[in-house]
Scaffold this active site. Sequence first.
Site, short mmCIF file in Angstrom:
data_model
loop_
_atom_site.label_atom_id
_atom_site.label_comp_id
_atom_site.label_asym_id
_atom_site.label_seq_id
_atom_site.Cartn_x
_atom_site.Cartn_y
_atom_site.Cartn_z
NE ARG A 168 -36.01 -6.56 1.68
CZ ARG A 168 -35.91 -5.84 2.77
NH1 ARG A 168 -35.55 -4.56 2.45
NH2 ARG A 168 -36.40 -6.06 3.76
CE LYS B 139 -43.39 -2.76 8.94
NZ LYS B 139 -44.24 -1.51 9.05
CD1 TRP B 140 -48.01 -9.22 3.73
CD2 TRP B 140 -49.48 -10.47 5.12
NE1 TRP B 140 -48.37 -10.30 2.97
CE2 TRP B 140 -49.31 -11.22 3.88
CE3 TRP B 140 -50.25 -11.09 5.92
CZ2 TRP B 140 -49.76 -12.35 3.50
CZ3 TRP B 140 -50.85 -12.40 5.48
CH2 TRP B 140 -50.70 -12.96 4.25
CG ASP B 141 -42.59 -5.20 4.53
OD1 ASP B 141 -43.06 -4.76 3.55
OD2 ASP B 141 -41.76 -4.98 5.32
CG ASN C 273 -39.75 -5.16 2.48
OD1 ASN C 273 -39.78 -3.93 1.88
ND2 ASN C 273 -39.52 -5.38 3.52
CB CYS D 223 -45.41 -2.60 5.15
SG CYS D 223 -43.95 -1.91 4.69
CG ASP E 52 -39.42 2.05 4.07
OD1 ASP E 52 -40.46 1.44 5.03
OD2 ASP E 52 -38.88 0.86 3.29
#
Length: 319
Positions: free
Chosen positions: A38, A71-73, A75, A119, A141
Site C-alpha cells: 500500500r 479511527k486508528w488503522d 493496514n 482497526c 473489512d
Amino acid sequence: MQFGIWVEPEMVNPDSDLYRAHPDWVQFQPGRKRTELRNQLVLNLAREDVQEYLWGQLDALLSSAPIDYVKWDFNRCFTDAGWPGEAYPQRLWVDHVQAFYALLDRLRAAHPGVAFESCSGGGGRIDLGVLSRTDQVWTSDNTDPLDRLAIQHGFSQIHPARVMAAWVTDSPNTQLNGRVSSLRFRFVSAMAGVLGVGGDLTEWTEDELAEAREWVELYKDIRPLVQRGDQYRLRAPQGDGLSAVQYVLGDETVVLAWLQSQRYGEPVPALRLRGLDPTASYECRETGEIHRGAVLQHHGLRVGLRGDLDAAVLRLRRI
C-alpha cells in the site's frame, strides 16, 4: 453530527519528507530490499524519537479542530522487522506494542473527549490491551450482512457487542461477492453491534432513506439492550437456516433473527428464548401478543421469517 478522522500513524510513505529526512526510522533489514505494501513502510515505534514525533503530530492534529473520533488503522504486517545498530533488535516486537499502548494512553489523557476505534486490516488488532484503551474496534473489512453473522457470532464469544463496529453497506456487495440483500437484512445484521452506515447515501432512493431512518430509530430504542444487556446466542449461523441472538436488560428483551434461506417451504422453527422469568408474562411490541415466560422458554417464539435473506427484530416487555 460529530467529526471524526482516519489515521495510520505507524506508517510512512517512502515518497515523503519524513522518510527522506529519517530513512532509519523505519523497520528494515540491512542488505535486503525494503518491502512496500500500500505504498507504506512501517515506522519503528520502539524508537523513542519516533514515539515523540508521533506524539507531537497527533497531539497537534487533535488540538487543531473539534475532533470527536479517531479511527486508528494499521493496514500491513511487519515484513522487515529489523533495527540496524540496535544491540538487541528483536525487542522491537514487544517495544513497538508497548509504545503503541503508551501513545494511546498519552493521547487519551490529553484529549479525554475523543473516542478511539482500533482497526488493523479489519479485525487484526483486538487484544485486551487495545480494548482497555479504545471505545470500539473494527470487526472486519467484510461487511457483507450474511458473512457478518458468522463473524459476529465468533466475535461475541469473547468481546461485548458494545465494542463491535457493524456497518450497513451498499447492495449489491461489489467488494466481495455481488450478493444482493434487502435493506432490512443489512440493518438487522448490523444492529447486533455498534450500528453504523457506510453506504453511499447519495445513491440511495428516497424510499431507502425513509426506511433507513426507521431502522436507525429502532436501533436507538434497542441500543441499551444490545450494548449493555445479557446476550444469548439462540441459534448459531450454521448451514442455510435460521440464526438468532437475544439481549435481556431488566424487563426488556429484544430478539434479532435472520433466515438465510427456506428449504422446501418448511416453516421456520420457533426460537426458544432464555433469561426470562417463567412465571411472568411478556408482551411483544411488534405483534401485541402476550406470552408466558415458560412458553417462550420451552415452546418458543415464532418469528415469521420466510424466503431468502429475511430478518426481523422482536421486542418483548415484561408486564
